[in-house]
Design an enzyme around this catalytic site. Structure first.
Site, PDB file in Angstrom:
ATOM      1  N   TYR A   1     -14.376 -14.680 -38.750  1.00  0.00           N
ATOM      2  CA  TYR A   1     -14.966 -15.636 -39.695  1.00  0.00           C
ATOM      3  C   TYR A   1     -15.991 -16.570 -39.057  1.00  0.00           C
ATOM      4  CZ  TYR A   1     -11.140 -13.860 -42.474  1.00  0.00           C
ATOM      5  OH  TYR A   1     -10.295 -13.018 -43.134  1.00  0.00           O
TER       6      TYR A   1
ATOM      7  N   PRO B   1     -14.644 -13.826 -51.016  1.00  0.00           N
ATOM      8  CA  PRO B   1     -14.236 -13.015 -52.161  1.00  0.00           C
ATOM      9  C   PRO B   1     -14.374 -13.805 -53.468  1.00  0.00           C
ATOM     10  CG  PRO B   1     -12.554 -13.021 -50.442  1.00  0.00           C
ATOM     11  CD  PRO B   1     -13.517 -14.124 -50.129  1.00  0.00           C
TER      12      PRO B   1
ATOM     13  N   HIS C   1     -13.267 -17.537 -47.002  1.00  0.00           N
ATOM     14  CA  HIS C   1     -12.188 -16.685 -46.517  1.00  0.00           C
ATOM     15  C   HIS C   1     -11.509 -17.162 -45.225  1.00  0.00           C
ATOM     16  CE1 HIS C   1      -9.914 -13.117 -46.538  1.00  0.00           C
ATOM     17  NE2 HIS C   1     -10.830 -12.263 -46.910  1.00  0.00           N
TER      18      HIS C   1
ATOM     19  N   SER D   1      -8.580  -3.506 -50.284  1.00  0.00           N
ATOM     20  CA  SER D   1      -7.479  -4.444 -50.242  1.00  0.00           C
ATOM     21  C   SER D   1      -6.739  -4.449 -51.571  1.00  0.00           C
ATOM     22  CB  SER D   1      -8.045  -5.838 -49.963  1.00  0.00           C
ATOM     23  OG  SER D   1      -6.994  -6.731 -49.764  1.00  0.00           O
TER      24      SER D   1
HETATM   25  N1  COA Z   1       9.683   4.746 -54.975  1.00  0.00           N
HETATM   26  C1  COA Z   1       9.766   3.835 -55.957  1.00  0.00           C
HETATM   27  N2  COA Z   1       9.230   2.605 -55.883  1.00  0.00           N
HETATM   28  C2  COA Z   1       8.540   2.292 -54.759  1.00  0.00           C
HETATM   29  C3  COA Z   1       8.407   3.198 -53.691  1.00  0.00           C
HETATM   30  C4  COA Z   1       9.026   4.484 -53.832  1.00  0.00           C
HETATM   31  N3  COA Z   1       8.941   5.397 -52.858  1.00  0.00           N
HETATM   32  N4  COA Z   1       7.697   2.619 -52.708  1.00  0.00           N
HETATM   33  C5  COA Z   1       7.390   1.381 -53.145  1.00  0.00           C
HETATM   34  N5  COA Z   1       7.920   1.185 -54.373  1.00  0.00           N
HETATM   35  C6  COA Z   1       7.854  -0.030 -55.188  1.00  0.00           C
HETATM   36  C7  COA Z   1       8.135  -1.275 -54.360  1.00  0.00           C
HETATM   37  O1  COA Z   1       9.520  -1.525 -54.310  1.00  0.00           O
HETATM   38  C8  COA Z   1       7.360  -2.332 -55.118  1.00  0.00           C
HETATM   39  O2  COA Z   1       8.125  -2.702 -56.267  1.00  0.00           O
HETATM   40  P1  COA Z   1       7.782  -4.034 -57.137  1.00  0.00           P
HETATM   41  O3  COA Z   1       6.622  -3.706 -58.011  1.00  0.00           O
HETATM   42  O4  COA Z   1       9.016  -4.231 -57.902  1.00  0.00           O
HETATM   43  O5  COA Z   1       7.507  -5.122 -56.146  1.00  0.00           O
HETATM   44  C9  COA Z   1       6.148  -1.601 -55.610  1.00  0.00           C
HETATM   45  O6  COA Z   1       6.518  -0.226 -55.646  1.00  0.00           O
HETATM   46  C10 COA Z   1       4.936  -1.800 -54.763  1.00  0.00           C
HETATM   47  O7  COA Z   1       5.120  -1.261 -53.468  1.00  0.00           O
HETATM   48  P2  COA Z   1       3.918  -0.569 -52.683  1.00  0.00           P
HETATM   49  O8  COA Z   1       2.941  -0.062 -53.660  1.00  0.00           O
HETATM   50  O9  COA Z   1       4.454   0.393 -51.700  1.00  0.00           O
HETATM   51  O10 COA Z   1       3.160  -1.717 -51.957  1.00  0.00           O
HETATM   52  P3  COA Z   1       3.583  -3.120 -51.399  1.00  0.00           P
HETATM   53  O11 COA Z   1       3.881  -4.035 -52.519  1.00  0.00           O
HETATM   54  O12 COA Z   1       4.617  -2.949 -50.346  1.00  0.00           O
HETATM   55  O13 COA Z   1       2.197  -3.555 -50.760  1.00  0.00           O
HETATM   56  C11 COA Z   1       0.576  -3.825 -49.055  1.00  0.00           C
HETATM   57  C12 COA Z   1       1.587  -2.868 -49.713  1.00  0.00           C
HETATM   58  C13 COA Z   1      -0.095  -3.122 -47.908  1.00  0.00           C
HETATM   59  C14 COA Z   1      -0.477  -4.196 -50.067  1.00  0.00           C
HETATM   60  C15 COA Z   1       1.364  -5.081 -48.582  1.00  0.00           C
HETATM   61  O14 COA Z   1       2.318  -4.702 -47.638  1.00  0.00           O
HETATM   62  C16 COA Z   1       0.488  -6.101 -47.922  1.00  0.00           C
HETATM   63  O15 COA Z   1       0.373  -6.117 -46.710  1.00  0.00           O
HETATM   64  N6  COA Z   1      -0.127  -6.991 -48.712  1.00  0.00           N
HETATM   65  C17 COA Z   1      -1.041  -8.027 -48.221  1.00  0.00           C
HETATM   66  C18 COA Z   1      -2.461  -7.536 -48.335  1.00  0.00           C
HETATM   67  C19 COA Z   1      -3.452  -8.644 -48.179  1.00  0.00           C
HETATM   68  O16 COA Z   1      -3.284  -9.569 -47.425  1.00  0.00           O
HETATM   69  N7  COA Z   1      -4.548  -8.533 -48.960  1.00  0.00           N
HETATM   70  C20 COA Z   1      -5.514  -9.557 -49.058  1.00  0.00           C
HETATM   71  C21 COA Z   1      -6.646  -9.432 -48.144  1.00  0.00           C
HETATM   72  S1  COA Z   1      -7.874 -10.636 -48.600  1.00  0.00           S
END
Ligand code: COA
Length: 625
Positions: free
Chosen positions: A106, A119, A342, A553
């Site tokens: 940054y 963003p 950001h 993202s």
């Molecule tokens: N079967 C059924 N459900 C599943 C599954 C499976 N195999 N795998 C995941 N799920 C469910 C999860 O339990 C979760 O349920 P919810 O909707 O009830 O919470 C949902 O599906 C979403 O999971 P998933 O899609 O795997 O993603 P996540 O929520 O774990 O997110 C990232 C993944 C990478 C986005 C997250 O770990 C992360 O790091 N987020 C931050 C990103 C960030 O900082 N972005 C901003 C940058 S400016």
């Protein structure tokens, strides 16, 4: 090397306090102290993962060459020496990465914040179409942010969890009362929320004119929405002239140019005090002119542009201070959103604040006419010398070029949301990322270095690491998907394997075991130790790996909204998504100056990829496999 060392000691101006020096206390501190420290992954593990991640994106010859360099890095002892340096740094600091990351990602980044770094976010169109509605909504929004701020101030904000682990909440304490300040080689971020007398005002800007609006009474209670509304009306009525210099547009310029112009601007005492008021304010609210009317199907993409850059010098770009950490935008025609700086935070804390505010605005209003007469909000004056005027003109021109170059598409994918992949026992995020890989491959016939942000907030002061979504497994799937000779059941198996590989990568990343930040750390350690840059950072594969043609993202929200940002390379895309249960919001950005990219084309290809992947899975129910 020396340039980096010199940059590292650049300090913000005396009257401003960098946020890393802030003191925190109480419940928040206890939570923060209980969080684990970010680990330094084992060297061998990161190098192995690096080599694997290169396979889908570099040629065989390049890969063999890189493998040799990696071996030399290990056998020569250079890697081990740098690793030891990193481990020492990790022992001595709260987070071995956070300061470095803040600077390299940054503060030392010199491109304009507009499009390249800040963003934007767009809310669904609000159902007002006039001034009353605009000011009423803005007043409720301000009240909602102050309600959220009370939770930050009282340290009652619920701790968030990811994968069952409590998260670092530090970013919430950085997003209000803070601002970026330009510097000649490196910027700084200042935060006023923990100073002896924290600010009690916000910045409101209308027709390029800035105002300081006190939002607390002398007894410390916040103004009600009705009172804020009355104050906004006063601001509106005293800023009807539309011929003011768009001084805020200066903040959209290249950072070196802005740093120079900043020094010119704040030479004048009146200007300095106005700038200081904006920097110290809790947040900013931009009361925009209506967005020019466009066809319904183009509305979303058009408003996204407005939120990111304001539409140029003639429209709303002068209604911004792009250095301000948080700026809410409310236009007279009901288009609303925000743009944020950001350096202080990732999207998720901003979104959870926004979710709170949107819920708040839906609550019935308590109608209470203001009982006390409130003072007129202070107008922030600017003396515009011919030199400043010249800087504004240059900034306007540059911004015009950037706006022309931005190609952005915002779409809602209506066919399904997280529900479908979940029903197939697949990670929705991994499913969407794989669809993006398929969309890209179908367009370009190859995979590219792909960045997805992964949260490191399970660690004290953690920010992000990289999930590389182009994997050996994803490439195997996308190659097979359109191959007529591949049996369908095999495609299904490859799809499932690729989704699982992505989910495994995600799990490693959020455990602090991804390799990108580790490699960055080794590189910066070499700079700090004043040793020559190791060859692994100088070869073609490394350049390919760092040229993220897909920068993506997931920013999930309870509100129907979507974030967006510009591509990080001239021939790439920026993709952001908010997966809801039954639909998905997407934004795709690209640059018009690149003949090979088109945001609309990639968005359409993504839609088709998602539908084709669903059809493939539905054609082969799991029980039959
Ligand atoms: N079967 C059924 N459900 C599943 C599954 C499976 N195999 N795998 C995941 N799920 C469910 C999860 O339990 C979760 O349920 P919810 O909707 O009830 O919470 C949902 O599906 C979403 O999971 P998933 O899609 O795997 O993603 P996540 O929520 O774990 O997110 C990232 C993944 C990478 C986005 C997250 O770990 C992360 O790091 N987020 C931050 C990103 C960030 O900082 N972005 C901003 C940058 S400016």
């Amino acid at each position: 090397m020396l340039a980096f060392a010199a940059r590292a000691v650049v300090k913000p101006p005396g009257f401003l306090k960098p946020f890393s020096l802030m003191k925190v206390s109480g419940r928040f501190k206890a939570h923060q102290d209980s969080l684990p420290r970010l680990p330094v992954p084992p060297l061998q593990q990161s190098l192995d993962h690096y080599l694997k991640a290169l396979q889908p994106i570099v040629s065989k010859e390049e890969w063999i060459q890189t493998k040799q360099l990696v071996e030399e890095f290990q056998t020569s002892g250079v890697g081990e020496r740098l690793q030891k340096g990193l481990e020492r740094r990790a022992k001595k600091s709260e987070n071995w990465l956070s300061e470095w990351w803040l600077k390299t990602a940054y503060l030392q980044y010199r491109q304009p914040l507009v499009i390249h770094s800040n963003p934007g976010l767009m809310l669904p169109k609000q159902d007002f179409v006039d001034l009353q509605g605009q000011l009423r909504f803005a007043a409720r929004l301000i009240e909602g942010v102050l309600d959220f701020k009370a939770m930050i101030d009282n340290e009652t904000l619920p701790v968030e969890y990811l994968g069952g682990k409590p998260l670092c909440m530090n970013q919430y304490y950085q997003i209000l009362s803070s601002c970026r300040v330009p510097g000649p080689k490196q910027d700084s971020v200042v935060n006023f929320s923990k100073v002896k007398k924290p600010p009690l005002h916000i910045t409101v800007v209308h027709n390029f004119q800035f105002f300081e609006l006190d939002v607390y009474h002398s007894d410390g209670t916040p103004l009600t929405a009705d009172q804020i509304f009355v104050q906004l009306e006063k601001i509106w009525n005293s800023s009807l002239q539309t011929n003011k210099e768009p001084v805020g547009i200066l903040t959209s310029n290249h950072r070196n140019s802005w740093a120079k112009a900043y020094n010119t601007l704040i030479k004048d005492k009146v200007n300095r005090e106005s700038v200081r008021s904006i920097q110290q304010s809790i947040f900013a609210v931009c009361l925009d002119r209506p967005v020019p009317r466009v066809a319904d199907e183009a509305y979303r993409s058009h408003v996204a542009g407005q939120m990111l850059h304001g539409g140029g010098g003639q429209l709303n770009s002068g209604n911004r201070w792009f250095d301000k950490t948080l700026q809410f935008i409310v236009a007279e025609d009901g288009s609303c959103g925000l743009v944020y700086e950001h350096a202080a935070a990732e999207g998720p804390p901003i979104i959870s604040l926004l979710d709170h505010v949107i819920e708040f605005t839906k609550k019935p209003e308590l109608v209470s006419p203001p009982t006390v007469p409130l003072p007129m909000p202070r107008k922030l004056r600017f003396n515009i010398t011919p030199e400043i005027k010249k800087d504004i003109e240059k900034a306007k021109q540059n911004l015009g070029i950037m706006i022309q170059d931005l190609d952005i598409t915002v779409m809602v994918f209506h066919h399904f949301g997280k529900d479908f992949p979940k029903s197939e026992k697949l990670s929705p995020d991994a499913f969407i990322q794989l669809a993006l890989q398929l969309a890209y491959y179908r367009t370009y016939g190859q995979a590219c270095a792909t960045y997805e942000s992964a949260s490191l907030r399970a660690f004290h002061l953690g920010r992000t690491d990289t999930i590389r979504s182009a994997t050996v497994e994803s490439l195997a799937f996308v190659r097979a998907m359109d191959g007529s000779s591949v049996p369908e059941h095999q495609k299904v198996e490859l799809l499932r394997r690729a989704v699982q590989a992505h989910r495994d990568y995600t799990d490693r990343a959020i455990r602090g075991e991804a390799f990108d930040r580790h490699l960055l750390g080794l590189r910066l350690q070499a700079v700090e130790d004043l040793v020559s840059m190791p060859d692994i950072f100088m070869d073609a594969s490394y350049a390919v790996a760092m040229h993220f043609k897909l920068s993506t993202s997931q920013v999930p929200a309870k509100t129907d909204c979507v974030m967006f940002f510009g591509p990080v390379v001239p021939d790439g895309y920026g993709v952001c998504y908010n997966p809801r249960e039954a639909h998905i919001h997407f934004s795709v950005s690209a640059y018009n100056s690149c003949a090979e990219t088109s945001a609309g084309r990639l968005a359409r290809s993504l839609e088709r990829a998602l539908l084709d992947m669903r059809a493939l899975l539905q054609g082969h129910p799991r029980a039959k496999l």
